[in-house]
Design an enzyme around this catalytic site. Structure first.
Site, PDB file in Angstrom:
ATOM      1  N   ILE A   1      -7.215 -31.251  19.403  1.00  0.00           N
ATOM      2  CA  ILE A   1      -5.944 -31.972  19.383  1.00  0.00           C
ATOM      3  C   ILE A   1      -5.541 -32.271  17.945  1.00  0.00           C
ATOM      4  O   ILE A   1      -6.363 -32.235  17.028  1.00  0.00           O
ATOM      5  CB  ILE A   1      -6.014 -33.269  20.213  1.00  0.00           C
ATOM      6  CG1 ILE A   1      -7.127 -34.188  19.714  1.00  0.00           C
ATOM      7  CG2 ILE A   1      -6.204 -32.949  21.688  1.00  0.00           C
ATOM      8  CD1 ILE A   1      -7.104 -35.570  20.346  1.00  0.00           C
ATOM      9  N   CYS A   2      -4.263 -32.549  17.782  1.00  0.00           N
ATOM     10  CA  CYS A   2      -3.669 -32.850  16.485  1.00  0.00           C
ATOM     11  C   CYS A   2      -4.479 -33.947  15.797  1.00  0.00           C
ATOM     12  O   CYS A   2      -4.845 -34.923  16.445  1.00  0.00           O
ATOM     13  CB  CYS A   2      -2.227 -33.293  16.707  1.00  0.00           C
ATOM     14  SG  CYS A   2      -1.294 -33.547  15.210  1.00  0.00           S
ATOM     15  N   PRO A   3      -4.800 -33.785  14.539  1.00  0.00           N
ATOM     16  CA  PRO A   3      -4.348 -32.779  13.567  1.00  0.00           C
ATOM     17  C   PRO A   3      -5.352 -31.648  13.328  1.00  0.00           C
ATOM     18  O   PRO A   3      -5.193 -30.885  12.388  1.00  0.00           O
ATOM     19  CB  PRO A   3      -4.180 -33.611  12.300  1.00  0.00           C
ATOM     20  CG  PRO A   3      -5.336 -34.575  12.364  1.00  0.00           C
ATOM     21  CD  PRO A   3      -5.457 -34.920  13.849  1.00  0.00           C
TER      22      PRO A   3
END
Length: 75
Positions: free
Chosen positions: A12-14
């Site tokens: 997941i981000c980042p």
């Protein structure tokens, strides 16, 4: 055919963007990196980063929740 493949699926981000930056830094100018990500934020984050860099987005696609980017390493 890309010289390297980075499978960032499930991250997941980042993390997809950070791993992309690290891989690009380890490559030679002109080499190509294929990035595969499942985080939909990658669809905006990676192209936005590339616009601010010397790297080139060769192609991008999305299929079944998988985002694929081919990036040519710039200077």
């Amino acid at each position: 055919m890309a010289d390297f493949t980075l499978d960032a699926s499930g991250l997941i981000c980042p993390m997809p963007l950070l791993k992309t930056k690290l891989q690009l830094n380890a490559m030679k100018i002109g080499e190509e990196l294929e990035v595969i990500a499942t985080d939909e934020g990658s669809a905006r984050d990676i192209p936005a980063f590339l616009k601010l860099s010397s790297h080139v987005l060769v192609s991008t696609s999305e299929s079944g929740g998988h985002y694929r980017f081919v990036i040519r390493r710039g200077e």
